[in-house]
Every structure is written in C-alpha cells, then in structure tokens.
Design an enzyme around this catalytic site. Structure first.
Site, PDB file in Angstrom:
ATOM      1  CE  LYS B  94      -4.085  -2.007   0.194  1.00  0.00           C
ATOM      2  NZ  LYS B  94      -5.087  -1.825  -0.861  1.00  0.00           N
ATOM      3  CD  GLU B 116      -9.787   3.986   0.679  1.00  0.00           C
ATOM      4  OE1 GLU B 116      -9.649   5.213   0.552  1.00  0.00           O
ATOM      5  OE2 GLU B 116      -9.090   3.168   0.034  1.00  0.00           O
ATOM      6  CB  SER B 382       0.005  -7.979  -0.969  1.00  0.00           C
ATOM      7  OG  SER B 382      -0.881  -8.740  -0.163  1.00  0.00           O
TER       8      SER B 382
HETATM    9  C1  LIG Z   1      -1.604  -6.723   2.707  1.00  0.00           C
HETATM   10  C2  LIG Z   1      -2.731  -6.444   1.789  1.00  0.00           C
HETATM   11  N1  LIG Z   1      -2.848  -7.152   0.666  1.00  0.00           N
HETATM   12  C3  LIG Z   1      -3.855  -6.947  -0.191  1.00  0.00           C
HETATM   13  C4  LIG Z   1      -4.837  -6.006   0.045  1.00  0.00           C
HETATM   14  C5  LIG Z   1      -5.952  -5.879  -0.935  1.00  0.00           C
HETATM   15  O1  LIG Z   1      -5.947  -4.720  -1.710  1.00  0.00           O
HETATM   16  P1  LIG Z   1      -5.513  -4.707  -3.225  1.00  0.00           P
HETATM   17  O2  LIG Z   1      -6.372  -5.693  -3.953  1.00  0.00           O
HETATM   18  O3  LIG Z   1      -5.764  -3.308  -3.646  1.00  0.00           O
HETATM   19  O4  LIG Z   1      -4.103  -5.061  -3.321  1.00  0.00           O
HETATM   20  C6  LIG Z   1      -4.763  -5.221   1.201  1.00  0.00           C
HETATM   21  C7  LIG Z   1      -5.785  -4.208   1.480  1.00  0.00           C
HETATM   22  O5  LIG Z   1      -5.922  -3.658   2.523  1.00  0.00           O
HETATM   23  C8  LIG Z   1      -3.675  -5.450   2.094  1.00  0.00           C
HETATM   24  O6  LIG Z   1      -3.561  -4.732   3.218  1.00  0.00           O
END
Ligand SMILES: Cc1ncc(COP(=O)(O)O)c(C=O)c1O
Lengths: 256, 400
Positions: B94, B116, B382
């Site tokens: 993020k 948000e 992620s």
């Molecule tokens: C660690 C992590 N992975 C994935 C996501 C999902 O969001 P996005 O699909 O935009 O990557 C989030 C959202 O809060 C997150 O904190």
C-alpha cells in the site's frame, strides 16, 4: 411541455418561486409517503422530490442517510417506489421527481426504468452520482419517453461544466448550494451569487437551489437568486421525529 | 506475433466499458485537476527522481524476490518465488501508492489528505505519507474493521493521523469509502483523497495501477536474473485490485498464466464472501462501473472475509476488462484455506503473511503440486501478518 416546465412557467408568470420539498419514499412507510405528499401539496409545495432508498448514499449527510436506512428496513426499493408513484398520481397532478442513486436504475435496466417511471407518472429524475459525461443513453432514452433529466451543478463547477450540465438538463437545473453533502450548513456567499449569474447567462432553463436550506430566512435569501428551492434534510428530520411538517412548509412558502 | 494490448483507459477512464466516473458533480473539477497533475508529474523528471529516491531509501525498494525452498519442497511441484512486498516500510504494498499520492498532493498544494482503510494497511501507509511530506491527515475506518485491526488503528494515531470511526451501513471498507467521498466532497478545495486501490472514479484506477506497477517491473527483472526465464504463473490476491495489477501489469504482453484470488469467505453458496467475479454482476458503485455484489434491486450486499483488506463489494474496473480478454483468471480462497496457508507459510518459511496475501498462498498450494518441478510461480506476498496475529488467535480461541 412537461409538467415540471409548465409549473415553472406558471410560477414565473405570477412572479413566484418553486418550493420543492424532498422526502424519502418508505420513510417511515410507503403508506405514510403518500399521505405526506398530499400534505406537502396542501401546505404549498409546487413539486415533490421523492428519494429512492439505497444502501450507499454517498452524497447524503447523516439525516438523509438514516432515512435511507429506515426505508430499506421496510424493504422499500425502486421496485416498490414506482407503484407508489402510480398510487399517488391517482390523487394529484403535482410534478413528482425521483432522486435515486445510479446503481438501482442501472440494475433495473435504463430503458425499463425510464418507461415504467414515465408510465407511473414520474416527471423527472435526479441522479446525484451520474454526470452528463456518463449519461448519454440515459438522456436519449429519457427524452424519448418525456422524462426530464435534472443534473446537478456545484460551487466548484467551472464554465465547461456549467455548459455541459445546462445542455443535458431538462425541466430544471439543480444547483447544489454548498461544497458538500446534504444537510450541511448553508452559506449564501459570493460564489453562489456569481455561479448562479453565470448559469443564467448560459441557459434559459429554470434553476432550483438545494442542500442545506433549513429556515424560512435562508429560503428567502436563496429563492431571490433562483427559480426555486429544494428542502430535504430539514423535512426529513421532522418526519423522523414524528413532527408536523405542514406548518414548517407553510412558513417556508410564505417566506419565499 | 505477440498481440500487444491496447493502452487503456481511454480519456474518459473507460476500460472497454468498465470504469468511468460516477461521482457527484462537485468532485468533477477535482478529478480533472488530479488527472492533469498526475499526467504532468508522472513525466516530470524531478518528480520521478524524488519518488524513486523515496522508493529506494524510505520504502526499501527493490523488494526481494525470494525463492521459497521449503514451501516448494513441501508442495512438491512448481518452484515458488515470493515477491516480498511485506518487506516494504509499514509492511505492505500500500505504501507504494500512498507515498506517491502524498507527494502528488503536496505538489498540488493541498494541505490535507484523507483516506479510507479496511485492513488498516492503507491507512497506516497514508498516515506515513502525510508525516513524510508534512500534511494533515484523516483516515476513515469502519467500526467492524477498527475492532479487528486494533493494532493498525493505534499505529495511525501514533503517526499523527486522526482516525474517524464509520458507524453506518456494514461498518467496513465500503462505508469508509462513502465517508471519505463525503469528506472529499465537502473539503475538496484543500484536500486530496488518497484512494488506496485501483478502483473508484478515473483517474484512480489508472494512477494507482501505475504507482503499483513497480512491483511487476522489479519482479520481471529479478526472475530473469535468477532463472534466466519468465515465470509460468503469477498469483496475487484481489481486494480492490492494486497489488495484483501492480504485479501483473509488467507481464501483460507475455504469455503467462495469471491468477487473481478473491475472498471466498465461508463459501460462495453461503452468500458470505467477497468473490465479485464468482458471485457478482455488473454494477455502478463508488465511482466506477465494475462487478459488484448486489441484490436484484441494485442495493449493495454485505460481504464477508476473514481478511479486512479483501472484504469489499466491488473490484477494480481494469480487472473486469482483463478477465473478458482472458488475460487473467479469477478464483477465490475461503477463510479456512487462507488460515491454513497463513500457518503453512509461517511454519515452512518463517514468514507470517497478511491474511490477504494468505489467499494468494492458498492458491499456490492448490496449483503448485500438479505443475512440473521446472515451472515457476511468483506469488505476490502483498503484506506481512503482524496486524492479523491477534485476530487469528481470537479465531483459534486463544487468549493473548
Ligand atoms: C496486505 C494487503 N494485501 C492486499 C490487500 C488488498 O488490496 P488490493 O487488492 O488493492 O491489493 C490489502 C488491502 O488492505 C492489504 O492490506
């Protein structure tokens, strides 16, 4: 000429301004909504704006958000609002305008919605999250079925936007009095005056101003600058408290 | 010959019919201003230099591409690499977007940013960006998410942000977005809205994608260096769709299998999930046209996922377009599968993943065993799982 246009014309000829109250369909019940519409007319409303309940009303402040929740808890949705309009139409000729977020219309099917709304006796539609740039189909279908498409302008609107919105609107143009959401505090300032002046130069279509008007004095100030005023949150609050709305609407009517 | 994808979105923000701008008129000038500033600065030498310096010295990029040897052996099939976005400053991808948007807001002379947050990761990232460049910051968060991500709430407050609880609707991410949009509508003249995923009105889906595409750019170079060839498969979880499009984007013109993993919650039949492609239909929500979990009346359905960051009713418009083209496949992992993957990765690799990322790991667990040992999967890790430890303990009935 549409019922909305006729009403504005008649008012203009007698030097008067339109009073357009907003209530939420199904708040507190569908049956009450019909009663409220007739009461509002008796108290001096010139047109009625009927809200369609939606789960995510992002242009609304707390008062109207809660009205959406109350109506949804009665299972009222667009599907029930259209027959309600048909019911109301049996007893009055007052112009009826639906204020609905776009997704319920999109899900219903734009053509089906426009046809059935027009047949039920709806005169115009306001969609607060639909801008003319995305409304090509909606505008042309609505035109075909003689349903007025009322778009919004805001204090932030630039010359380009004013032209675009004025062109796309039928019935009237909805000028949002404040940079904000419904129910916020009104300020009648230079921006409002100058935008309304620009707007009058850009179009002959009537302009009604809404968002934040809650007192007769405010109503008067705003009505002097436009062709009509819209009052939502203040009335919705009275309904939520189970209070009489007739006296309030009469006082506004007398002020403008 | 390879078919090169059309450059989308078009000037109105459409991805072949998806996307666009469905917002109150009040926001239109702000969206135009943002689009102009974004298109201008993304080509501006100073901005690019400033951002890449911050990526390197502040976020900690490039993040590692790590070969997960023990997980690979455990599954007995394809080689699994993890793109370590969990190693980014603040613990998730993020920050890539939040820092870039905070910088952009500063250039646009805004004095305040808002955002948000669901899992709290984007809120923490935005609060961090605000401290970094010197902006006032307010974060909207549903009360349900505040409960399950208490740690991140405190982090945001430590960083100097105001965290505002959203107590209406389903009290999760979608309601936080409504509230952020209301704030933006009111304070638009001096406020920039740092939307946290590749969603919302144009130019957000495009801008967030571009700011996240650094993930795939790095991964592509790293895998070529490590293996001398491209991977066979990419996997990422899909909430709004930013970490997934961030990884996939640099590979779109390669012939590679890409899988986006949505939150299957308690299963599709249960209705308690956030699998928009498996259980949704076309709708218009919070600024764009996309797949949406909704009822027959067009009202938005409540969603469920063990992971707050995937618990959302709609999905980025570009994903709909890439799904139509069959460039990306979408599947889902259930809460149980994600929780198992959460523990598996912790035990085999010593990496506690975010519950969101655990959904992507769960998909690797399903597909890797049937693939040859020469084939390669890259999973986008992620984020890290510290924020979820308390909630997982609660689910397991363990008091901390
Ligand atoms: C660690 C992590 N992975 C994935 C996501 C999902 O969001 P996005 O699909 O935009 O990557 C989030 C959202 O809060 C997150 O904190």
């Amino acid at each position: 000429m549409s019922r909305i246009s006729k009403t504005f014309k008649k008012l203009k000829n007698s030097g008067k301004k339109a009073l357009i109250p907003y209530i939420m369909a199904g708040d507190p019940s569908l049956h009450d909504t019909k009663k409220l519409v007739l009461e509002l007319e008796e108290a001096g409303a010139d047109m009625i704006e009927l809200g369609v309940p939606f789960t995510d009303p992002l242009a609304d402040g707390p008062a109207i958000q809660r009205a959406h929740e109350r109506a949804l808890s009665q299972n009222v949705t667009l599907r029930k609002v259209l027959p309600l309009v048909e019911e109301i139409r049996k007893d009055t000729n007052i112009p009826l305008i639906l204020m609905t977020y776009y997704n319920p219309v999109f899900k219903y099917g734009i053509e089906a919605f426009v046809k059935e709304a027009a047949r039920a006796g709806v005169d115009g539609v306001i969609v607060p999250d639909l801008i003319p740039d995305e409304a090509g189909d909606f505008i042309s279908i609505a035109k075909k079925h003689k349903l007025d498409t009322i778009f919004l302008l805001a204090p932030t609107s630039t010359g380009d936007r004013i032209k675009k919105v004025a062109k796309a609107s039928a019935g009237f143009i909805y000028y949002v009095s404040i940079t904000g959401i419904t129910g916020a505090t009104l300020t009648v300032d230079e921006t409002m005056k100058s935008t309304l002046e620009k707007l009058k130069k850009a179009t002959k279509k009537p302009v009604a101003v809404g968002f934040g008007i809650s007192k007769p004095e405010e109503a008067k100030l705003v009505a002097d600058l436009a062709d009509g005023i819209i009052i939502g949150s203040a009335i919705v609050r009275l309904i939520a408290e189970g209070k009489d709305i007739k006296g309030f609407v009469k006082a506004i009517k007398e002020a403008i | 010959m390879k078919k090169i994808l059309k450059k989308l979105p078009d000037s109105k923000g459409h991805f072949n019919g998806y996307g666009g701008r469905f917002v109150p008129e009040t926001l239109m000038p702000a969206l135009h201003e943002l689009e102009k500033a974004y298109k201008n600065y993304i080509k501006d030498k100073n901005f690019i230099e400033e951002l890449s310096m911050l990526q390197k010295t502040y976020i900690g990029r490039p993040t590692a591409l790590y070969f997960a040897k023990r997980l690979t052996e455990h599954l007995g099939g394809a080689k699994i690499y993890l793109k370590r976005e969990d190693l980014c400053h603040t613990g998730a991808h993020k920050i890539n977007n939040a820092i870039a948007q905070a910088l952009l807001a500063k250039k646009m002379d805004k004095t305040r940013i808002i955002a948000e947050t669901g899992a709290g990761q984007h809120g923490v990232a935005t609060a961090t960006g605000a401290s970094l460049v010197g902006l006032e910051c307010e974060i909207y968060m549903g009360s349900e998410d505040i409960r399950r991500q208490a740690l991140n709430v405190f982090r945001m407050r430590l960083l100097g942000a105001k965290v505002t609880e959203v107590n209406i609707g389903s009290r999760t991410l979608k309601d936080a977005i409504n509230e952020a949009l209301r704030d933006w509508t009111t304070n638009v003249r001096y406020t920039h809205y740092v939307l946290g995923t590749a969603f919302g009105p144009h130019p957000y889906p495009q801008m967030v994608r571009d700011f996240q595409s650094v993930i795939g750019k790095e991964a592509r170079q790293q895998i070529l260096k490590a293996e001398g060839k491209l991977p066979d498969c990419l996997i990422a979880c899909v909430g709004g769709g930013s970490n997934s499009i961030g990884l996939f984007y640099a590979f779109l013109n390669d012939n590679i299998k890409m899988t986006g993993v949505e939150a299957g919650g308690l299963g599709i039949e249960s209705g308690k999930h956030a699998a928009r492609f498996a259980g949704g239909s076309l709708g218009v929500f919070q600024g764009c046209k996309s797949y949406l979990l909704q009822d027959d009346d067009g009202n938005v359905l409540g969603t469920h996922s063990v992971s707050a960051g995937l618990d959302y009713a709609s999905v980025g418009p570009e994903h709909c377009y890439l799904r139509d083209l069959k460039k990306i496949e979408y599947t889902y992992a259930t809460d149980d599968e994600a929780l198992k993957a959460f523990e598996l990765l912790s035990r085999t690799e010593g990496i506690i993943p975010a519950l969101e990322s655990a959904h992507a790991i769960a998909e690797a667990v399903k597909v890797a065993p049937a693939m040859s040992k020469e084939s390669i999967i890259i999973v986008n890790l992620s984020g890290r799982g510290d924020k979820d430890v308390q909630e997982v303990a609660r689910i397991k009935g363990i008091g901390l």
